[in-house]
Design a protein around this motif. Sequence first.
Motif, PDB file in Angstrom:
ATOM      1  N   ALA A  33      29.138 -36.923  67.518  1.00  0.00           N
ATOM      2  CA  ALA A  33      28.694 -37.436  68.810  1.00  0.00           C
ATOM      3  C   ALA A  33      27.629 -38.240  68.464  1.00  0.00           C
ATOM      4  O   ALA A  33      27.081 -38.443  67.366  1.00  0.00           O
ATOM      5  CB  ALA A  33      28.194 -37.174  70.146  1.00  0.00           C
ATOM      6  N   THR A  52      31.053 -39.891  73.248  1.00  0.00           N
ATOM      7  CA  THR A  52      30.973 -38.590  72.576  1.00  0.00           C
ATOM      8  C   THR A  52      31.842 -38.858  71.355  1.00  0.00           C
ATOM      9  O   THR A  52      32.323 -39.940  70.963  1.00  0.00           O
ATOM     10  CB  THR A  52      32.067 -37.768  73.436  1.00  0.00           C
ATOM     11  OG1 THR A  52      33.089 -38.573  74.354  1.00  0.00           O
ATOM     12  CG2 THR A  52      31.293 -37.763  74.887  1.00  0.00           C
ATOM     13  N   TRP A  53      32.121 -38.328  70.994  1.00  0.00           N
ATOM     14  CA  TRP A  53      32.921 -37.867  68.875  1.00  0.00           C
ATOM     15  C   TRP A  53      34.165 -38.763  69.526  1.00  0.00           C
ATOM     16  O   TRP A  53      34.645 -40.110  68.431  1.00  0.00           O
ATOM     17  CB  TRP A  53      33.436 -36.755  69.252  1.00  0.00           C
ATOM     18  CG  TRP A  53      34.590 -35.772  69.651  1.00  0.00           C
ATOM     19  CD1 TRP A  53      34.040 -35.348  70.877  1.00  0.00           C
ATOM     20  CD2 TRP A  53      35.829 -36.089  69.516  1.00  0.00           C
ATOM     21  NE1 TRP A  53      35.369 -34.847  71.469  1.00  0.00           N
ATOM     22  CE2 TRP A  53      37.026 -35.494  70.589  1.00  0.00           C
ATOM     23  CE3 TRP A  53      36.456 -37.214  68.651  1.00  0.00           C
ATOM     24  CZ2 TRP A  53      38.319 -35.334  70.555  1.00  0.00           C
ATOM     25  CZ3 TRP A  53      37.767 -36.529  68.561  1.00  0.00           C
ATOM     26  CH2 TRP A  53      38.627 -35.879  69.607  1.00  0.00           C
ATOM     27  N   PHE A  57      33.336 -40.164  76.705  1.00  0.00           N
ATOM     28  CA  PHE A  57      32.087 -40.232  77.276  1.00  0.00           C
ATOM     29  C   PHE A  57      31.289 -41.329  77.135  1.00  0.00           C
ATOM     30  O   PHE A  57      30.644 -40.689  75.718  1.00  0.00           O
ATOM     31  CB  PHE A  57      31.824 -39.037  77.662  1.00  0.00           C
ATOM     32  CG  PHE A  57      32.956 -38.195  78.761  1.00  0.00           C
ATOM     33  CD1 PHE A  57      34.076 -36.834  78.073  1.00  0.00           C
ATOM     34  CD2 PHE A  57      32.780 -38.177  79.943  1.00  0.00           C
ATOM     35  CE1 PHE A  57      34.859 -36.304  78.745  1.00  0.00           C
ATOM     36  CE2 PHE A  57      33.667 -37.385  80.434  1.00  0.00           C
ATOM     37  CZ  PHE A  57      34.876 -36.446  80.154  1.00  0.00           C
ATOM     38  N   TYR A  59      27.314 -42.454  77.939  1.00  0.00           N
ATOM     39  CA  TYR A  59      25.927 -41.805  79.097  1.00  0.00           C
ATOM     40  C   TYR A  59      25.273 -43.183  78.790  1.00  0.00           C
ATOM     41  O   TYR A  59      24.848 -43.543  76.774  1.00  0.00           O
ATOM     42  CB  TYR A  59      25.298 -40.649  78.500  1.00  0.00           C
ATOM     43  CG  TYR A  59      27.070 -39.814  78.252  1.00  0.00           C
ATOM     44  CD1 TYR A  59      27.043 -38.911  77.239  1.00  0.00           C
ATOM     45  CD2 TYR A  59      26.331 -38.975  79.661  1.00  0.00           C
ATOM     46  CE1 TYR A  59      27.860 -38.397  77.029  1.00  0.00           C
ATOM     47  CE2 TYR A  59      27.657 -38.289  79.775  1.00  0.00           C
ATOM     48  CZ  TYR A  59      28.233 -37.882  78.727  1.00  0.00           C
ATOM     49  OH  TYR A  59      29.342 -36.873  78.321  1.00  0.00           O
ATOM     50  N   TYR A 101      29.260 -32.830  67.171  1.00  0.00           N
ATOM     51  CA  TYR A 101      30.470 -32.817  68.768  1.00  0.00           C
ATOM     52  C   TYR A 101      29.458 -32.480  69.631  1.00  0.00           C
ATOM     53  O   TYR A 101      28.047 -34.100  69.454  1.00  0.00           O
ATOM     54  CB  TYR A 101      30.749 -31.302  68.808  1.00  0.00           C
ATOM     55  CG  TYR A 101      31.922 -31.478  67.723  1.00  0.00           C
ATOM     56  CD1 TYR A 101      32.112 -30.209  66.887  1.00  0.00           C
ATOM     57  CD2 TYR A 101      33.317 -32.086  67.562  1.00  0.00           C
ATOM     58  CE1 TYR A 101      32.656 -29.997  65.679  1.00  0.00           C
ATOM     59  CE2 TYR A 101      34.182 -32.207  66.648  1.00  0.00           C
ATOM     60  CZ  TYR A 101      33.917 -31.277  65.756  1.00  0.00           C
ATOM     61  OH  TYR A 101      35.037 -31.220  64.840  1.00  0.00           O
ATOM     62  N   SER A 103      28.428 -32.988  74.196  1.00  0.00           N
ATOM     63  CA  SER A 103      28.349 -34.093  74.838  1.00  0.00           C
ATOM     64  C   SER A 103      27.651 -33.486  76.275  1.00  0.00           C
ATOM     65  O   SER A 103      26.845 -32.627  76.631  1.00  0.00           O
ATOM     66  CB  SER A 103      30.281 -33.852  75.926  1.00  0.00           C
ATOM     67  OG  SER A 103      30.847 -32.364  76.042  1.00  0.00           O
ATOM     68  N   GLY A 104      27.799 -33.967  77.810  1.00  0.00           N
ATOM     69  CA  GLY A 104      27.059 -34.335  78.493  1.00  0.00           C
ATOM     70  C   GLY A 104      25.916 -34.738  78.377  1.00  0.00           C
ATOM     71  O   GLY A 104      25.271 -34.990  77.390  1.00  0.00           O
ATOM     72  N   TYR A 105      25.197 -35.744  79.541  1.00  0.00           N
ATOM     73  CA  TYR A 105      24.159 -36.675  79.666  1.00  0.00           C
ATOM     74  C   TYR A 105      22.596 -35.655  79.029  1.00  0.00           C
ATOM     75  O   TYR A 105      22.289 -36.219  78.342  1.00  0.00           O
ATOM     76  CB  TYR A 105      23.809 -37.586  81.021  1.00  0.00           C
ATOM     77  CG  TYR A 105      22.238 -38.093  81.013  1.00  0.00           C
ATOM     78  CD1 TYR A 105      21.418 -37.280  81.307  1.00  0.00           C
ATOM     79  CD2 TYR A 105      22.760 -39.209  80.284  1.00  0.00           C
ATOM     80  CE1 TYR A 105      20.158 -37.964  81.723  1.00  0.00           C
ATOM     81  CE2 TYR A 105      21.580 -39.950  80.532  1.00  0.00           C
ATOM     82  CZ  TYR A 105      20.470 -39.696  80.720  1.00  0.00           C
ATOM     83  OH  TYR A 105      19.330 -40.234  80.669  1.00  0.00           O
ATOM     84  N   LEU A 108      23.328 -34.686  75.487  1.00  0.00           N
ATOM     85  CA  LEU A 108      22.983 -35.692  74.010  1.00  0.00           C
ATOM     86  C   LEU A 108      21.575 -37.161  74.530  1.00  0.00           C
ATOM     87  O   LEU A 108      21.400 -38.154  73.601  1.00  0.00           O
ATOM     88  CB  LEU A 108      24.398 -37.283  74.290  1.00  0.00           C
ATOM     89  CG  LEU A 108      25.340 -36.185  73.846  1.00  0.00           C
ATOM     90  CD1 LEU A 108      26.508 -36.764  74.068  1.00  0.00           C
ATOM     91  CD2 LEU A 108      25.417 -36.309  72.360  1.00  0.00           C
TER      92      LEU A 108
END
Length: 127
Positions: A33, A52-53, A57, A59, A101, A103-105, A108
């Motif tokens: 990511a 993301t990777w 997604f 953000y 890898y 994910s998610g606000y 990251l």
Amino acid sequence: QVQLVESGGGLVQSGGSLRLSCATSGRTLSDYAMGWFRQAPGKERDFAAAVTWNGGFVYYADAVKGRFTISRDNAKNTVYLQMTSLKPEDTAVYYCAAVQYGSGYDYLSRRGVYDYWGQGTQVTVSS
């Protein structure tokens, strides 16, 4: 090891646009990511955007939402930050960063999770 090199910074007038690039090498970009952070003089390094990777997604910080677009081209091992409607308060050194890898606000957007950083590129927006 992952090496990151930013480019594309410069001086632009308020309302203008710039596209930053982050070229990566050393490992497969698709394992990571990627994030963009920025640091203004005398301030902390703040989150701007992340992807993301697989690009599934993205953000954004509230300050840049609707004006900045993050994207990635894993085949070219490059991540981009398209910046439009730039404001003087966007003036900062912009850094790209990589974390394997993730994910998610909430994850990251935290600079402490990133393992690799570039050297930064200066963006200056004049009023």
